[in-house]
Scaffold this motif. Structure first.
Motif, short mmCIF file in Angstrom:
data_model
loop_
_atom_site.label_atom_id
_atom_site.label_comp_id
_atom_site.label_asym_id
_atom_site.label_seq_id
_atom_site.Cartn_x
_atom_site.Cartn_y
_atom_site.Cartn_z
N TYR A 2 11.76 2.89 -2.17
CA TYR A 2 10.47 3.53 -2.37
C TYR A 2 10.13 3.49 -3.86
CZ TYR A 2 11.29 5.33 2.30
OH TYR A 2 11.54 5.44 3.65
N TYR A 3 8.89 3.10 -4.17
CA TYR A 3 8.46 2.95 -5.55
C TYR A 3 7.32 3.90 -5.86
CZ TYR A 3 11.05 -1.37 -5.19
OH TYR A 3 12.05 -2.27 -5.00
N LYS A 4 7.19 4.28 -7.12
CA LYS A 4 6.03 5.00 -7.63
C LYS A 4 5.67 4.36 -8.96
CE LYS A 4 6.57 9.42 -5.39
NZ LYS A 4 6.74 10.84 -5.50
N LYS A 28 0.81 -1.22 0.00
CA LYS A 28 0.00 0.00 0.00
C LYS A 28 0.84 1.26 0.00
CE LYS A 28 -4.19 -1.85 2.02
NZ LYS A 28 -5.14 -1.77 3.12
N SER A 29 1.96 1.23 0.70
CA SER A 29 2.82 2.43 0.75
C SER A 29 3.92 2.38 -0.30
CB SER A 29 3.42 2.59 2.15
OG SER A 29 4.22 1.47 2.47
#
Length: 163
Positions: free
Chosen positions: A67-69, A40-41
């Motif tokens: 961290y992914y986008k 989710k994050s």
């Protein structure tokens, strides 16, 4: 050495410390003793004996947060006993941030980069790969340091302190 030769040599040494702009080409592999994915994050945590490898660039650390986008790596933060390797460049720090989006590598806490007897150190080293610019910052009240290895032999008369 003449003044202009010293300036050219210093510039050449600084360029040697620049991590090539191809840092982010190719697939990335991360190994560790434990992985936790927080879907989710859009974050993954790698713990204990972490090894990140991408092309000829490697980081070893105790803990790494990725961290992914949109399922693509945005940035990674490495913590504890950081060791960096890229070809004949080595480095270390207490913490490192790899900013994929802005193409910036930041070493924080006792930051050091070394290559062939040459060394730069400070509290923080920020390398902007897109602009090919490296900034070395000291700890509050401290100073940065650069060691340039000389090919010339030193005699006692050549060794002198500058104040």
């Amino acid at each position: 050495m003449a003044g202009s030769e010293v300036v050219i040599r210093i510039l050449a040494i600084v360029v040697l410390f620049l991590i090539p702009t191809q840092l982010w080409a190719g697939p990335m592999e991360i190994e560790s003793d434990k992985m936790t994915f927080l879907h989710k994050s859009e974050r993954a945590e790698f713990i204990n004996k972490v090894h990140l490898k991408r092309d000829d660039f490697e980081i070893y650390c105790d803990r790494l947060l990725a961290y992914y986008k949109n399922n693509k790596l945005d940035r990674a933060e490495a913590f504890g006993h950081i060791r960096l390797l890229q070809k004949d460049i080595t480095g270390r720090s207490d913490r490192a941030i790899l900013d994929q989006k802005n193409n910036i590598l930041t070493l924080i806490g006792h930051a050091v980069l070394e290559q062939a007897g040459n060394r730069i150190e400070g509290e923080t080293i920020v390398h902007d790969m897109a602009r090919e610019k490296t900034v070395v910052q000291p700890d509050k009240g401290g100073r940065t340091h650069m060691t340039i290895d000389s090919d010339e032999p030193h005699t006692p008369a050549q060794k002198r302190k500058v104040k």
